[in-house]
Design a protein around this motif. Structure first.
Motif, PDB file in Angstrom:
ATOM      1  N   ALA A   1     -12.963  -1.205   1.383  1.00 14.56           N
ATOM      2  CA  ALA A   1     -13.808  -0.383   2.289  1.00 14.56           C
ATOM      3  C   ALA A   1     -13.666   1.040   2.307  1.00 14.56           C
ATOM      4  N   ARG A   2     -12.078   1.433   2.827  1.00 15.16           N
ATOM      5  CA  ARG A   2     -11.612   2.525   2.818  1.00 15.16           C
ATOM      6  C   ARG A   2     -11.751   3.304   1.552  1.00 15.16           C
ATOM      7  N   SER A   3     -11.430   2.813   0.424  1.00 17.08           N
ATOM      8  CA  SER A   3     -11.776   3.596  -0.932  1.00 17.08           C
ATOM      9  C   SER A   3     -13.183   3.983  -1.117  1.00 17.08           C
ATOM     10  N   LEU A   4     -14.181   2.980  -0.838  1.00 10.60           N
ATOM     11  CA  LEU A   4     -15.704   3.435  -0.573  1.00 10.60           C
ATOM     12  C   LEU A   4     -15.904   4.674   0.137  1.00 10.60           C
ATOM     13  N   PHE A   5     -15.441   4.546   1.495  1.00  9.82           N
ATOM     14  CA  PHE A   5     -15.886   5.565   2.241  1.00  9.82           C
ATOM     15  C   PHE A   5     -15.057   6.990   1.878  1.00  9.82           C
ATOM     16  N   TYR A   6     -13.902   6.861   1.458  1.00 12.48           N
ATOM     17  CA  TYR A   6     -13.275   8.154   0.948  1.00 12.48           C
ATOM     18  C   TYR A   6     -13.904   8.598  -0.304  1.00 12.48           C
TER      19      TYR A   6
END
Length: 262
Positions: free
Chosen positions: A133-138
């Motif tokens: 999820a973090r990778s997607l948002f970043y």
């Protein structure tokens, strides 16, 4: 930690949809519209937004959108973050605002990975979901900022150049230089060099050398080929030149590098 409550990928609402949550959904909502739709603005007016629009709704923000004709197709992620998590301090794009990217393939691929993992289980499942999820948002933040800086036309080259860069670094494709690559892509050499440096913060020549040395390292580690032959296979006419560049990137000579694996 990012906690996903529920999500959908390429989700179809037959016959349209009419969402009216004036106080939000109690969590954050990341929405990707795979069709045109209407959203309600802060002043109560309906705004039509095109296929390929993204929205990240803040917690408590009104979530009011609809599609009155046809099917409503979207990706959506309802999520929360733990108190003290600095995720939103690092995301540099506006909330509650329709946004677009010139190329949606990267974000769509990452959303699919997250969707696939969400329904799986495992000892480290929660940690994997959090990191995906973090990778997607970043990544969305990076692509959005770069598209704002460089313009949509420039961003259309991003995926093509990224695919070429992977091949260069993996020694699957080794152009003679920027001129060859520019001719292949049908653009001027100077424009290509500018784009490449902007995208990857490296020159094409730096990546060509990196690809050669990485391939040489694999040969040193996995074969008994003489160093002179490895140098030749990696595009070097001179063993001395090869050794200098290898030492510069790997901080040791080819001979000592090979000894480390014996």
């Amino acid at each position: 930690m990012v906690q996903i409550h529920m999500l959908g990928y390429d989700f179809v609402n037959t016959g349209g949809i009419d969402i009216n949550r004036p106080n939000g959904s109690g969590d954050y909502l990341f929405l990707y519209l795979r069709c045109s739709a209407e959203i309600c603005t802060d002043d109560g007016e309906w705004q039509e937004v095109p296929k390929g629009t993204y929205l990240l709704y803040d917690k408590g923000a009104p979530q009011i959108y609809r599609k009155r004709d046809g099917h409503f197709i979207n990706d959506w992620i309802h999520f929360d973050v733990e108190p003290g998590d600095d995720l939103f301090e690092k995301l540099d794009f506006p909330l509650n605002t329709p946004l677009t990217l010139p190329d949606n393939r990267i974000i769509s691929g990452m959303a699919y990975q997250l969707w696939d993992e969400f329904f799986d289980v495992g000892l480290h499942h929660d940690e994997i979901v959090d990191q995906l999820a973090r990778s997607l948002f970043y990544k969305f933040s990076d692509l959005y900022l770069f598209s704002q800086k460089s313009g949509n036309k420039t961003m259309l080259y991003h995926k093509e150049l990224m695919d070429i860069r992977k091949k260069i670094l993996n020694y699957e494709y080794q152009p003679e230089g920027a001129e060859e690559l520019a001719a292949k892509l049908g653009m001027s050499t100077s424009y290509l060099q500018h784009l490449y440096k902007d995208f990857f913060h490296k020159t094409i020549q730096q990546d060509i050398i990196c690809g050669r040395i990485s391939y040489a390292a694999r040969l040193l580690n996995g074969t008994s080929l003489p160093i002179a032959e490895i140098a030749e296979q990696c595009g070097y006419d001179s063993v001395e030149h090869f050794s200098r560049q290898f030492k510069k990137l790997r901080c040791c000579s080819p001979t000592n590098y090979r000894k480390g694996f014996l």
